[in-house]
Design a protein around this motif. Structure first.
Motif, short mmCIF file in Angstrom:
data_model
loop_
_atom_site.label_atom_id
_atom_site.label_comp_id
_atom_site.label_asym_id
_atom_site.label_seq_id
_atom_site.Cartn_x
_atom_site.Cartn_y
_atom_site.Cartn_z
N ARG A 15 0.84 -1.20 0.00
CA ARG A 15 0.00 0.00 0.00
C ARG A 15 0.87 1.25 0.00
O ARG A 15 0.56 2.26 0.60
N HIS A 62 -11.73 6.08 -0.46
CA HIS A 62 -12.16 5.38 0.76
C HIS A 62 -12.76 6.38 1.74
O HIS A 62 -12.29 7.52 1.82
N LEU A 100 -0.15 3.88 6.30
CA LEU A 100 -0.04 3.64 7.74
C LEU A 100 -1.31 3.05 8.34
O LEU A 100 -1.24 2.24 9.26
N ALA A 101 -2.47 3.48 7.84
CA ALA A 101 -3.72 2.94 8.37
C ALA A 101 -4.15 1.70 7.58
O ALA A 101 -5.17 1.11 7.89
N ALA A 102 -3.36 1.33 6.56
CA ALA A 102 -3.66 0.15 5.74
C ALA A 102 -5.03 0.23 5.07
O ALA A 102 -5.85 -0.66 5.18
N PRO A 128 -7.31 -0.50 2.34
CA PRO A 128 -7.12 -1.60 1.38
C PRO A 128 -7.31 -1.19 -0.08
O PRO A 128 -8.11 -0.32 -0.39
N MET A 161 -1.52 -5.88 10.72
CA MET A 161 -1.70 -4.51 11.20
C MET A 161 -2.38 -4.51 12.57
O MET A 161 -3.35 -5.21 12.78
N TYR A 191 -4.35 -2.16 15.43
CA TYR A 191 -5.12 -0.92 15.57
C TYR A 191 -5.56 -0.77 17.02
O TYR A 191 -5.83 -1.74 17.72
N ALA A 221 -6.50 -7.31 9.24
CA ALA A 221 -5.78 -7.36 7.96
C ALA A 221 -5.58 -5.97 7.37
O ALA A 221 -4.52 -5.66 6.84
N ASP A 222 -6.61 -5.13 7.46
CA ASP A 222 -6.49 -3.79 6.90
C ASP A 222 -7.52 -2.88 7.57
O ASP A 222 -8.24 -3.32 8.47
N LEU A 223 -7.58 -1.63 7.11
CA LEU A 223 -8.47 -0.67 7.75
C LEU A 223 -9.93 -1.08 7.67
O LEU A 223 -10.70 -0.88 8.61
N ASP A 224 -10.34 -1.67 6.55
CA ASP A 224 -11.74 -2.10 6.43
C ASP A 224 -12.09 -3.14 7.49
O ASP A 224 -13.18 -3.11 8.06
N ILE A 266 -12.39 -1.31 10.75
CA ILE A 266 -13.65 -0.55 10.79
C ILE A 266 -14.82 -1.50 11.06
O ILE A 266 -15.74 -1.18 11.80
N PRO A 313 -4.20 3.35 13.63
CA PRO A 313 -3.18 2.33 13.41
C PRO A 313 -2.06 2.47 14.43
O PRO A 313 -1.68 3.60 14.78
#
Lengths: 415, 115
Positions: free
Chosen positions: A35, A123, A171-173, A175, B1, B3, B87-90, B93, B111
């Motif tokens: 990313r 996003h 940094l916040a990944a 996707p 990741m 959070y 795995a990721d921000l989604d 969330i 993060p």
């Protein structure tokens, strides 16, 4: 001597063509694993520089995209080693290495992840105001200064905001992923909004003397085509493409020979681009067959109704007013409210339109909105209302475009 | 990741809540924490005492300043947190949206800086 020049010319042309057609694809592909958009952009620009040095001497490689990926990947790995020390390259980076190596070695085409990258740029975690600039930069490779001028902010501020958004993606990944069906429509909406914002900025600028503005509108249409190609089942993507093409079809008619602004109702349909209209109609027809109406399809349908004046010679205002009713019910947008009032005025009389406009103005505080005053002035003038002059002055004071201002001043003095 | 999910809520409303509502909330948090553990997401988490119990410490010009109360006087205060692996921000969330506190306040997803 001539051969060397030819080789250089050929290589430079090949590099330019790959840059134009593959830039976003290569950024998306290189950035996806970690990313890491800035890392991919830096590595890719170095790879392009290397191509310009290397290709004239050795010839354009058979698979230019693959060549660029190999070169960019080497630079990303070098950069990672510099950051993490010579010995340790973290697991994620090793993975980038393997995936990119596989892609570069094969002659198979590079997977197209541009749509996934667009979803990352739009996003919900990314500030709405930076989504369109972010797409213009990552997918099309426009520099911050060009984007900044279209969005009326300083290049330094634009560069900073772009960098901040890219840092957040990493940094916040955030996707790189095309969302699942249950949230696709909503998330695609954000992508389309951002493309339309780019188009609108380009369009407004197209008449300022900056040639870049014209480009931005064209680039937005190009992005619209990319989305349609990658998500052909989405009617709103087709609707947006149609909407942009209709607007674009009238570019030559929007100015007279001396550069003066010509409103839509006074444009000569013979100056409209037939090719653009035909393509727009086709896109809108395919969208309509999917029976999932939406904001962009409705807006495109309104433009389609305007475009049919080139055949019939008259504008079907009652049909347009009905489409605006539907659009206003869907969006509640003040911009739509103003256009709807104008359509109603043309369909059912200026007095009816003015009543609708004034109630919209009261409901949504449109005092600082230029189009509200321009529309109000026009409708007041039509019914002989003495307030027209004042409204024209308000509209002129809020106008930023030179030609439009001149047009309004002309109307004011003709009262 | 990794959070950090920070649960911000209106403390006054929490203190005035009826006993059965509080019990329902506790049960919901219990189930939520359990679900996180079973999904292999949960790394840690705690509930905090209300911000009236907070103390803010600064070192200024070599002198220690100690102030009573929370860092910022806002309506919605940090009331608890989770540390999760996603795995990721989604995905993060998605877990924040399931947090019972999301219905009454706000969950801030941050993060964690990997060292």
């Amino acid at each position: 001597m001539g051969d060397v020049t030819d080789a250089r010319e050929l290589a430079s042309r090949a590099a330019t063509r790959v840059a134009r057609e593959s830039y976003g694809k290569l950024v998306a592909f290189l950035a996806a694993p970690g990313r890491d958009v800035p890392g991919a952009e830096d590595a890719l620009s170095e790879a392009f520089a290397a191509a310009l040095e290397n290709w004239p001497a050795r010839g354009v490689p058979e698979n230019p995209e693959g060549w660029l990926v190999v070169a960019a990947r080497r630079r990303m790995l070098d950069a990672a080693r510099r950051r993490h020390g010579a010995a340790t390259v973290s697991g994620a980076l090793a993975m980038i290495g393997e995936e990119l190596a596989a892609a570069a070695d094969s002659t198979a085409p590079i997977p197209d992840r541009r749509l996934a990258l667009m979803f990352a740029c739009a996003h919900p975690a990314i500030d709405e105001a930076i989504r369109a600039p972010l797409m213009l930069q990552t997918i099309l490779g426009l520099d911050a200064a060009a984007i900044a001028s279209a969005f009326l902010v300083s290049p330094a501020a634009m560069g900073q905001r772009l960098a901040r958004a890219k840092a957040k993606i990493k940094l916040a990944a955030v996707p790189f992923r095309i969302p699942e069906a249950d949230e696709l429509a909503e998330r695609l909406g954000a992508v389309l909004e951002a493309i339309y914002a780019a188009f609108a900025h380009g369009w407004a600028e197209a008449f300022a003397d900056d040639p870049r503005g014209r480009n931005l509108a064209e680039e937005a249409i190009w992005l619209g085509r990319v989305v349609v190609a990658l998500a052909p089942e989405e009617p709103e993507a087709l609707g947006l493409l149609a909407l942009m093409l209709y607007a674009d079809s009238r570019r030559a008619a929007r100015r007279d020979s001396s550069g003066r602004y010509v409103p839509l109702s006074e444009q000569d349909p013979a100056l409209w681009s037939e090719a653009a209209i035909v393509e727009a109609e086709a896109a809108l027809r395919i969208a309509g067959a999917k029976s999932r109406p939406g904001r962009f399809q409705l807006e495109a349908a309104i433009q389609s109704a305007h475009a049919s004046r080139r055949r019939s010679g008259v504008t079907d205002w009652p049909a347009i007013a009905t489409l605006y009713d539907a659009l206003f019910a869907l969006t509640g947008s003040p911009v739509v409210a103003v256009n709807r009032a104008v359509a109603v005025a043309n369909a059912h009389g200026a007095a009816a339109g003015l009543r609708l406009l004034e109630s919209a103005g009261a409901a949504a505080q449109l005092d600082g909105y230029q189009s509200y005053w321009a529309a109000k002035a026009d409708l007041q003038a039509r019914i002989g209302d003495a307030g027209a002059a004042d409204s024209y002055r308000r509209a002129i004071g809020l106008e930023s475009d030179q030609a439009s201002r001149a047009f309004l001043l002309g109307r004011l003095s003709a009262l | 990741m990794q959070y950090l999910l920070m649960i911000h809520s209106d403390e006054a409303a929490m203190q005035q809540a009826r006993k059965e509502d509080v019990q329902g909330m506790m049960a919901a948090y219990g189930a939520y924490t359990q679900a996180m553990k079973e999904a292999g997401v949960y790394l840690g988490g705690e509930r905090l005492h209300p911000s009236s119990n907070a103390t803010v410490v600064r070192m200024q010009n070599g002198k220690t300043s100690v102030l009573n109360g929370p860092y910022a006087e806002v309506k919605e205060q940090l009331g608890g947190y989770y540390v999760i692996e996603a795995a990721d921000l989604d995905a993060a969330i998605g877990w924040a949206a399931r947090c019972p506190g999301a219905q009454f306040g706000a969950i801030e997803v941050r993060p964690i800086w990997a060292m």
